[in-house]
Write an enzyme that holds these catalytic residues in place. Structure first.
Site, PDB file in Angstrom:
ATOM      1  N   ASP A  56      50.057  51.676  54.020  1.00 53.58           N
ATOM      2  CA  ASP A  56      50.787  50.407  53.937  1.00 53.58           C
ATOM      3  C   ASP A  56      51.419  50.163  55.294  1.00 53.58           C
ATOM      4  OD1 ASP A  56      52.097  48.606  51.404  1.00 53.58           O
ATOM      5  OD2 ASP A  56      53.204  48.514  53.303  1.00 53.58           O
TER       6      ASP A  56
ATOM      7  N   LYS B  36      47.886  31.307  31.413  1.00 55.89           N
ATOM      8  CA  LYS B  36      48.845  32.141  32.159  1.00 55.89           C
ATOM      9  C   LYS B  36      49.543  31.284  33.204  1.00 55.89           C
ATOM     10  CE  LYS B  36      47.702  35.443  35.218  1.00 55.89           C
ATOM     11  NZ  LYS B  36      47.173  36.717  35.703  1.00 55.89           N
TER      12      LYS B  36
END
Ligand SMILES: NC(=O)c1ccc[n+]([C@@H]2O[C@H](COP(=O)([O-])OP(=O)(O)OC[C@H]3O[C@@H](n4cnc5c(N)ncnc54)[C@H](O)[C@@H]3O)[C@@H](O)[C@H]2O)c1
Length: 317
Positions: free
Chosen positions: A159, A67
């Site tokens: 968040d 990857k």
């Protein structure tokens, strides 16, 4: 011929059951020394981000995968994704490359599978409330997959940017068929939850030791350099710490590296790799009260797990 798969194809081809079973096998094989996984190379692109190269030969999954993943924290400001990736899967029997797949979804899936497996092996079975700190791309997969393993009664999110949390709650509420409740502070979230996932790009701890209730399980997926930390190092030092790969953690798991440097713990205090627990070599949670922390920096073996599912599906067609 080499097959080309988009993120959408990957999402459509991989079921949650197959995902958990393949990633579980990957962790088991990794901890038992059955995979060949050189440390990942990190190439820093000055002032922009990091490009990581992640190879793995996993004989029991019948795959070699590589990857290439980039992490560009400033991308979000430009309306671009932080993490982008592509994976190449090669048949190890003859060395022939079989497919190239976009790997954003693959990364989200395999990272969420790691959290879900940590929940299965380390969280209390009576855990009810799930909290997610950091409402970006990874958080979406984390919630989707983990909620299938633990069926949370309540889901909380936080968040540092309220608009991101609101968007997350609106989108994910529909996808999990339940409400995502927003918290105003990480403290409020941590105090309300039995299972906490941190999926931020933070360089400084977001979860403080004094907020965490006995019996909590935390999966910290965000920090991947020695300078980063989502969890208070003193919390690490007083918890049962499980990692994906001890070798990788020593290079990249910021909060453990910082706790060791500060003399709060030693590497020998890391309880286990999750693969050792999956293989039955060590038990998972031992008491209702202990706080468990699963720290994952992500391994190429997890990528190989998803690549193996894709290979088997692609050759079915
Ligand atoms: N462990 C693994 O295997 C693995 C795999 C992929 C990505 N990652 C890492 O996970 C992290 C998140 O990735 P992403 O693609 O979701 O990024 P993202 O940029 O899409 O989301 C990160 C979110 O965290 C929020 N955030 C940052 N600092 C915060 C803080 N102090 N408190 C609360 N919220 C905060 C941001 O506002 C943002 O919404 C990255 O560091 C990435 O490298 C780890």
């Amino acid at each position: 011929m080499v097959k080309i798969l988009t993120d959408r194809d990957v999402e459509a081809l991989v079921s949650v059951d197959e995902l958990l079973s393949a990633v579980s096998e990957a962790f088991r094989a990794l901890s038992l020394g059955e995979v060949l996984m050189p440390p990942r190379s990190r190439i820093g692109v000055s002032g922009a981000g990091d490009i990581l190269l992640m190879p793995c030969l996993a004989p029991s999954l019948k795959v070699f995968s590589l990857k290439i993943v980039s992490v560009y924290p400033g991308n979000l400001e430009k309306g671009l994704p932080t993490t982008n990736a592509v994976v190449v899967a090669v048949d190890p029997e003859n060395g022939i490359p079989r497919l190239v797949a976009e790997a954003r979804a693959l990364t989200g899936l395999r990272t969420a599978a790691a959290t879900a497996l940590s929940v299965k092996h380390l969280a209390r079975s009576d855990s009810k409330n799930l909290g997610i700190i950091g409402c970006g791309y990874q958080a979406r997969w984390q919630l989707l997959i983990t909620s299938q393993v633990m069926r949370p009664q309540r889901v909380y999110a936080f968040d540092m940017y309220r608009d991101r949390a609101e968007k997350f709650a609106e989108e994910m509420g529909g996808r999990i068929g339940g409400k995502v409740e927003l918290c105003y502070t990480p403290e409020e979230l941590v105090k309300s939850c039995d299972i906490i996932i941190t999926a931020t790009t933070s360089k400084t701890p977001v979860v403080r030791k004094e907020w965490v209730r006995p019996g909590t399980h935390i999966s910290a997926i965000g920090a991947y350099t020695p300078e980063m930390a989502e969890i208070d190092p003193s919390l690490l030092a007083s918890s049962k710490v499980v990692v994906d790969s001890l070798a990788a953690a020593k290079e990249e798991a910021g909060e453990i590296i910082q706790a060791v440097k500060a003399g709060l713990m030693r590497w020998e205090d890391v309880y286990a790799e999750i693969g050792e627990i999956i293989a039955g070599r060590k038990p998972g949670r031992l008491s209702w009260e202990e706080v468990t922390v699963f720290k994952t920096v992500g391994t190429a073996a997890q990528d190989a797990a998803v690549a193996s599912i894709l290979l088997s599906k692609a050759s079915d067609k």
